[in-house]
Structure formats: C-alpha cells, structure tokens
Write an enzyme that holds these catalytic residues in place. Sequence first.
Site, PDB file in Angstrom:
ATOM      1  N   HIS A  74      46.284  36.314   4.712  1.00 23.31           N
ATOM      2  CA  HIS A  74      45.566  36.583   5.967  1.00 23.31           C
ATOM      3  C   HIS A  74      46.492  37.300   6.955  1.00 23.31           C
ATOM      4  CE1 HIS A  74      41.966  34.498   4.845  1.00 23.31           C
ATOM      5  NE2 HIS A  74      42.589  33.358   4.634  1.00 23.31           N
TER       6      HIS A  74
HETATM    7  O1  RIB Z   1      41.484  32.500   9.126  1.00 22.84           O
HETATM    8  C1  RIB Z   1      42.821  32.728   8.830  1.00 22.84           C
HETATM    9  C2  RIB Z   1      43.687  32.399  10.017  1.00 22.84           C
HETATM   10  O2  RIB Z   1      43.568  31.012  10.257  1.00 22.84           O
HETATM   11  C3  RIB Z   1      45.164  32.688   9.820  1.00 22.84           C
HETATM   12  O3  RIB Z   1      45.706  33.186  11.009  1.00 22.84           O
HETATM   13  C4  RIB Z   1      45.738  31.349   9.460  1.00 22.84           C
HETATM   14  O4  RIB Z   1      47.067  31.206   9.865  1.00 22.84           O
HETATM   15  C5  RIB Z   1      44.790  30.353  10.106  1.00 22.84           C
HETATM   16  O5  RIB Z   1      45.182  29.970  11.342  1.00 22.84           O
END
Ligand code: RIB
Length: 324
Positions: free
Chosen positions: A239
């Site tokens: 992500h």
């Molecule tokens: O949805 C993914 C996000 O949510 C990323 O930033 C991860 O670190 C979580 O916080």
Amino acid sequence: MKIIIDTDPGIDDGLAIMLALACPEFDILGLTTIFGNVPVELATENALRLLDLAGRSDIPVSQGAAKSWETPYGGAKSAVHGEDGQGNLFSPTSAQKPLETTAAEFIVSQISKFPNEVTLIALGPLTNLADALKHDPEIQHKVKEVLFMGGNAFCAGNTNPVAEANILADPEAADFVLGHHWPMTMVGLDVTQKTYIPSKLIAELAAIPSAIGNQVFGAYRHYLKFYKEVNQMDGTWIHDSSVFTYLLNKELYRTSEYPILVETADCISRGKTWPSIKDYSFIAGQENPWLGRPKVNICDDVNGKKAVSLLKNRLMNATFPIEK
Ligand code: RIB
Ligand code: CA
C-alpha cells in the site's frame, strides 16, 4: 526532490520509509506522524526508531494529530500491525526526540521555506494535512505536489465494502483536503491492490543484512500471517510504498482526473471517496455537489509487476548500516 512523509508506522509504512531512504532522488525534510495504525505517540516512536536503524537520525520527526476531527481514536490495528505497530518486535526505543513543533506547523514551515519545491506525501489519515491547510491556507499555492495513499475510486474498500482505512479514519479531514485547489494525486486501493509482493520476495529482501531491514522485514512476518489468514494470500499488497513507486516511475501508472467528494454522513458509505465520473448537467435543475471542486489525479491502474521490481531493485541496491 524535497519531500515530507506524513505517516502512521505501521508495517507497510516502515517498508515505504525504507524505500524512500533508499532512493537518492528524495531529500527527506522530515517525517510527520499521525494516529492510525497505532496511537500517535507510538507512531512517533516507530518513526524515530526506523530512522535510527537506518542511520538517518538527522531527519527530524514532528508529532501530529492524536485523533480525527470529529470522532475519538478507534484504537490500534494490532491484528494487522501488532501491538507495537511493528509486528510485535518490541524493539528498544530510540534515544531521539521529536521536534517541539506540531506536524501541521512543520508542514507549513517547510512549504513556506521552499515554495514550489516540497512534495507532501501522506501515508495515513489526512488530519495533519487538513490541520496544516487550516493553519495556513496559502500552502496550497506553494506546495509542489501532494500525494496520498488512501481511498478507493473504482473498487471496494478494505475496512468495509465501501471505504479504505486511511480515509475512513478521518473522512471530514479528507474531504477538506480534497476540496482544496492544490495538485493532488490519489494512490488508492485501485492500484495498491494490484501491486502484490510475494512472501518469497520478502524473504529475499530480509536476507540482505541491515538494521532497518531486520526491523522492517521482521515486522513483515506478522503482516504476512495476517494476509494469509484473512486474504488467503502468500504475500501482501504494497500500500504505502506505492506512492514512491509512482513518484519514481509515473509511466507504470494510468491516471484519470475527477473531482472527489468524501462521504462524511453517518451512513454505510461513510469514508467512501466518490469521483464525479460523468457530467450530469444535462439534467435541468439538478444540484451538482462536486461543482467547483478541484480535479484530483487518480491512479486507476498499474503495472504491478514492474512496480514491485522497481521496489526490489531499489532495496537490493541500497546501503544501510548493518548494526545499530
Ligand atoms: O489501507 C491501507 C492503509 O491503511 C495503509 O496506509 C496502511 O498503513 C493502513 O494504515
Ligand atoms: Ca499507513
């Protein structure tokens, strides 16, 4: 490229920070921390520790918001990130301390000091960015670029069927940020969930000796376990690192531009990022809630394999201290 990383480390935040540190293109002005995966105090500790392990304690850390604009903090996501936000490694704390200035003040000061030079990157809820805009709206005209990992334009959410975690954590702040006329790119689930890092590659990267690698990839053991149990995957999506793979090679990504509204009502789609994908002005007398909103550059497709190769190459060729 002068960058500020706003982050809630967080296991995938840790990888993203390591990737940014591995790239000589990035001049990291500072890390600002935010509640999210863990309470903000722990996010700050984790940020300081990661920098320490990378031999980069020269990079300042500024602590930001402890909760969203409207609701109390919902608690750490320990099932995903561990009690300590770092896969339950419970590594020793850093001797370094955060700056006295708040994250919002730090963001404003750096953007004002280097007009049109600073790229602002958010890897957590958008509260600090919103607070910075409230503090000094002029920064919207002085920032070079704003990128955030968050939201889902054309796909399902990851916290519930409609919303992504970072946006759902503070929909009001996200809507405020997305309502400002500054050059924004959304790197959301539409692309991050097409960017898959197999556990085999994590093991390969973990085998390269470094203090920060031990921390980041040690923590990934917990993250991989979660992904296996919940998503039946033998690997994870990257992500937060996707913002950096985008910045390093924009050609790997397809983008489209639409104004976005964030659902802020207390309803089932709270936290959903809604792009206005069609012009409905042909319907006489109908209100357009997106009218006057800025267009956001939305990453809507990616060559995920190439993005992961890019990350791999950068980490394989980086030099970090082996011992702390
Ligand atoms: O949805 C993914 C996000 O949510 C990323 O930033 C991860 O670190 C979580 O916080
Ligand atoms: Ca994050």
